[in-house]
Structure formats: structure tokens, C-alpha cells
Motif scaffolding. Structure first.
Motif, PDB file in Angstrom:
ATOM      1  N   UNK A   1       0.845  -1.185   0.000  1.00  0.00           N
ATOM      2  CA  UNK A   1       0.000   0.000   0.000  1.00  0.00           C
ATOM      3  C   UNK A   1       0.882   1.237   0.000  1.00  0.00           C
ATOM      4  N   UNK A   2       0.756   2.025  -1.067  1.00  0.00           N
ATOM      5  CA  UNK A   2       1.550   3.237  -1.203  1.00  0.00           C
ATOM      6  C   UNK A   2       0.602   4.422  -1.366  1.00  0.00           C
ATOM      7  N   UNK A   3       0.580   5.291  -0.383  1.00  0.00           N
ATOM      8  CA  UNK A   3      -0.295   6.455  -0.432  1.00  0.00           C
ATOM      9  C   UNK A   3       0.343   7.573  -1.262  1.00  0.00           C
ATOM     10  N   UNK A   4      -0.521   8.295  -2.000  1.00  0.00           N
ATOM     11  CA  UNK A   4      -0.075   9.415  -2.829  1.00  0.00           C
ATOM     12  C   UNK A   4      -0.877  10.658  -2.456  1.00  0.00           C
ATOM     13  N   UNK A   5      -0.252  11.837  -2.495  1.00  0.00           N
ATOM     14  CA  UNK A   5      -1.021  13.055  -2.214  1.00  0.00           C
ATOM     15  C   UNK A   5      -2.077  13.278  -3.294  1.00  0.00           C
ATOM     16  N   UNK A   6      -3.257  13.711  -2.871  1.00  0.00           N
ATOM     17  CA  UNK A   6      -4.337  13.946  -3.830  1.00  0.00           C
ATOM     18  C   UNK A   6      -5.504  14.644  -3.181  1.00  0.00           C
ATOM     19  N   UNK A   7      -6.628  14.671  -3.876  1.00  0.00           N
ATOM     20  CA  UNK A   7      -7.841  15.293  -3.357  1.00  0.00           C
ATOM     21  C   UNK A   7      -9.034  14.438  -3.760  1.00  0.00           C
ATOM     22  N   UNK A   8     -10.109  14.554  -2.989  1.00  0.00           N
ATOM     23  CA  UNK A   8     -11.291  13.752  -3.264  1.00  0.00           C
ATOM     24  C   UNK A   8     -12.548  14.567  -3.004  1.00  0.00           C
ATOM     25  N   UNK A   9     -13.607  14.233  -3.745  1.00  0.00           N
ATOM     26  CA  UNK A   9     -14.874  14.947  -3.650  1.00  0.00           C
ATOM     27  C   UNK A   9     -15.915  14.022  -3.025  1.00  0.00           C
ATOM     28  N   UNK A  10     -16.457  14.445  -1.905  1.00  0.00           N
ATOM     29  CA  UNK A  10     -17.477  13.654  -1.228  1.00  0.00           C
ATOM     30  C   UNK A  10     -18.828  13.793  -1.933  1.00  0.00           C
TER      31      UNK A  10
ATOM     32  N   UNK B   1     -14.723  19.225  -1.652  1.00  0.00           N
ATOM     33  CA  UNK B   1     -13.415  18.645  -1.963  1.00  0.00           C
ATOM     34  C   UNK B   1     -12.515  18.691  -0.731  1.00  0.00           C
ATOM     35  N   UNK B   2     -11.688  17.661  -0.570  1.00  0.00           N
ATOM     36  CA  UNK B   2     -10.780  17.561   0.563  1.00  0.00           C
ATOM     37  C   UNK B   2      -9.435  17.013   0.090  1.00  0.00           C
ATOM     38  N   UNK B   3      -8.387  17.362   0.808  1.00  0.00           N
ATOM     39  CA  UNK B   3      -7.059  16.858   0.489  1.00  0.00           C
ATOM     40  C   UNK B   3      -6.651  15.749   1.444  1.00  0.00           C
ATOM     41  N   UNK B   4      -5.690  14.941   1.021  1.00  0.00           N
ATOM     42  CA  UNK B   4      -5.199  13.869   1.870  1.00  0.00           C
ATOM     43  C   UNK B   4      -4.224  12.993   1.118  1.00  0.00           C
ATOM     44  N   UNK B   5      -3.814  11.920   1.733  1.00  0.00           N
ATOM     45  CA  UNK B   5      -2.963  10.923   1.094  1.00  0.00           C
ATOM     46  C   UNK B   5      -3.865   9.767   0.688  1.00  0.00           C
TER      47      UNK B   5
ATOM     48  N   UNK C   1     -10.002  -0.192  -7.313  1.00  0.00           N
ATOM     49  CA  UNK C   1     -11.259   0.378  -7.763  1.00  0.00           C
ATOM     50  C   UNK C   1     -12.437   0.161  -6.842  1.00  0.00           C
ATOM     51  N   UNK C   2     -12.267  -0.664  -5.810  1.00  0.00           N
ATOM     52  CA  UNK C   2     -13.403  -1.007  -4.966  1.00  0.00           C
ATOM     53  C   UNK C   2     -13.535  -0.105  -3.743  1.00  0.00           C
ATOM     54  N   UNK C   3     -12.444   0.477  -3.288  1.00  0.00           N
ATOM     55  CA  UNK C   3     -12.455   1.358  -2.131  1.00  0.00           C
ATOM     56  C   UNK C   3     -11.451   2.488  -2.359  1.00  0.00           C
ATOM     57  N   UNK C   4     -11.597   3.543  -1.595  1.00  0.00           N
ATOM     58  CA  UNK C   4     -10.603   4.609  -1.559  1.00  0.00           C
ATOM     59  C   UNK C   4     -10.169   4.775  -0.118  1.00  0.00           C
ATOM     60  N   UNK C   5      -8.880   4.551   0.143  1.00  0.00           N
ATOM     61  CA  UNK C   5      -8.345   4.767   1.476  1.00  0.00           C
ATOM     62  C   UNK C   5      -7.717   6.157   1.531  1.00  0.00           C
ATOM     63  N   UNK C   6      -8.078   6.901   2.545  1.00  0.00           N
ATOM     64  CA  UNK C   6      -7.554   8.259   2.724  1.00  0.00           C
ATOM     65  C   UNK C   6      -6.840   8.318   4.067  1.00  0.00           C
ATOM     66  N   UNK C   7      -5.571   8.729   4.034  1.00  0.00           N
ATOM     67  CA  UNK C   7      -4.797   8.860   5.267  1.00  0.00           C
ATOM     68  C   UNK C   7      -4.563  10.333   5.564  1.00  0.00           C
ATOM     69  N   UNK C   8      -4.911  10.724   6.765  1.00  0.00           N
ATOM     70  CA  UNK C   8      -4.673  12.102   7.199  1.00  0.00           C
ATOM     71  C   UNK C   8      -3.175  12.269   7.440  1.00  0.00           C
ATOM     72  N   UNK C   9      -2.514  13.221   6.755  1.00  0.00           N
ATOM     73  CA  UNK C   9      -1.061  13.369   6.917  1.00  0.00           C
ATOM     74  C   UNK C   9      -0.636  13.812   8.311  1.00  0.00           C
ATOM     75  N   UNK C  10      -1.560  14.379   9.103  1.00  0.00           N
ATOM     76  CA  UNK C  10      -1.208  14.866  10.438  1.00  0.00           C
ATOM     77  C   UNK C  10      -1.206  13.758  11.488  1.00  0.00           C
ATOM     78  N   UNK C  11      -2.316  13.029  11.590  1.00  0.00           N
ATOM     79  CA  UNK C  11      -2.394  12.000  12.632  1.00  0.00           C
ATOM     80  C   UNK C  11      -2.338  10.574  12.086  1.00  0.00           C
TER      81      UNK C  11
END
Length: 200
Positions: free
Chosen positions: A25-34, A39-43, A49-59
Motif C-alpha cells: 500500500x503506497x499512499x499518494x497526495x491527492x484530493x477527493x470529492x465527497x 473537496x478535501x485533500x489527503x494521502x 477500484x473497490x475502495x478509496x483509502x484516505x490517510x490524514x497526513x497529520x495523525x
């Protein structure tokens, strides 16, 4: 002696046949629209294609989103959006998934859908081999796979574009195929702008 060595190697192979390779699992910086349009930013890490994992860069907190919870996301310069009710095979139908946008025109979006499909080379390792399909998503309705063979292409595309006389003729004559999808979408969008009310 040699026979014993071969048998031993086969035994080692059998021992590993029941284990899947660990997922990288390799996270990349990007943005996503709920779904609410914000729109929100995150890793980001799109999981086949089945899920989107978003990691908060702070915590480093990880949130997993389903396709119906996210309208679109952008990572490494590529935009991904949701395809709906796609038949992967005669035995498998996916209700919703993320796919990479290739081209948008009129009421259609052309996408590259990467998904897992069981393959002989990876069954032994308990995994899946990635497979890519060209997919057409209408603004309304279900997504369709774009077939490669002439007969299947005609059967699939005529209900979508056959009301345009130019495209109907070309599709029936085999003058256009999967490699011409961008041109087909452009032609259809132009025809819709000039066609009389009612379609033709």
C-alpha cells in the motif's frame, strides 16, 4: 539423488501455494470529492477500484470510502470517478467502482477500469491478476464494457449511438471500433447539438 531434489522443490512450492503475497500500500497526495460536493485533500490509495483509502497526513488516521460515498478523486494527475452496475463477466456484476477517466464528451465518460480477476498464474499464490476494461459510463444509467470484437461492439454500441445516422452506418459497416471511441463520442455530441427535437 536428482529425483529427490525435484520432489523436495515441489514440496517447497506446495507449502507456499496456500499463502497470498502481502499487499503493498503506497499512499499518494491527492484530493477527493465527497457525495455532498465538497473537496478535501489527503494521502490517497485506491484499492483496485473497490475502495478509496484516505490517510490524514497529520495523525495518520485512515478512512475508507466506498464508491457511492465519493464522487471523484484526483491522484498523480489522474481523475477517477464512479462507474455503476458494470457486468465484468457473465458471472460477475459490480454495483459501483472507481475507474480512471480517459475522456468526457456530451453525456458520456470513457474510463479505464482496473479490477481483480482470478488468473491461473496467481491462483497458486492465492491472489488475483489485474485486468483492465474500457468502460463507457452514460450520465444516466448503467456502465457498459466496450467490446473488442466487431459483432459484440455493434450489439453494444448501436443502442447507445444508433439514433445518429452517421454513427449507425459506420458501426454496422465495421468502420469504427473500440479504438475510435473518442471520435464516436465527439461525433455523437455534435449530432445531438444539431439534431431536431426527438432525436432524428
Amino acid at each position: 539423488m536428482l529425483g529427490l531434489l525435484v520432489l523436495s522443490a515441489g514440496s517447497v512450492q506446495a507449502q507456499y501455494s496456500n499463502y497470498a503475497l502481502p499487499k503493498i500500500i503506497k499512499y499518494q497526495p491527492g484530493s477527493y470529492q465527497l457525495a455532498d460536493g465538497s473537496w478535501h485533500g489527503g494521502q490517497l490509495y485506491p484499492d483496485q477500484g473497490e475502495h478509496l483509502r484516505v490517510r490524514n497526513p497529520d495523525d495518520k488516521k485512515i478512512t475508507e470510502y466506498q464508491p457511492l460515498e465519493v464522487k471523484a478523486f484526483v491522484v498523480e494527475g489522474d481523475t477517477f470517478s464512479v462507474i455503476r452496475n458494470i457486468d465484468i463477466s457473465a458471472r460477475r456484476r459490480v454495483a459501483s467502482a472507481f475507474a480512471k477517466q480517459l475522456y468526457r464528451c456530451g453525456n458520456f465518460t470513457l474510463l479505464d477500469f482496473e479490477h481483480g480477476a482470478a488468473g491461473a498464474a496467481t491462483v497458486m499464490l492465492g491472489g488475483q491478476t489485474p485486468q483492465n476494461d474500457l468502460v463507457l459510463q452514460p450520465r444516466l444509467g448503467d456502465a457498459v464494457r466496450v467490446p473488442a470484437s466487431r459483432g459484440a461492439f455493434e450489439k453494444t454500441m448501436l443502442p447507445l449511438f444508433g439514433d445518429c445516422p452517421e454513427l449507425a452506418q459506420k458501426i454496422k459497416a465495421g468502420k469504427v471500433g473500440r479504438q475510435h471511441m473518442k471520435s464516436i463520442l465527439q461525433t455523437y455530441a455534435r449530432w445531438q447539438q444539431t439534431a431536431p427535437a426527438g432525436g432524428n
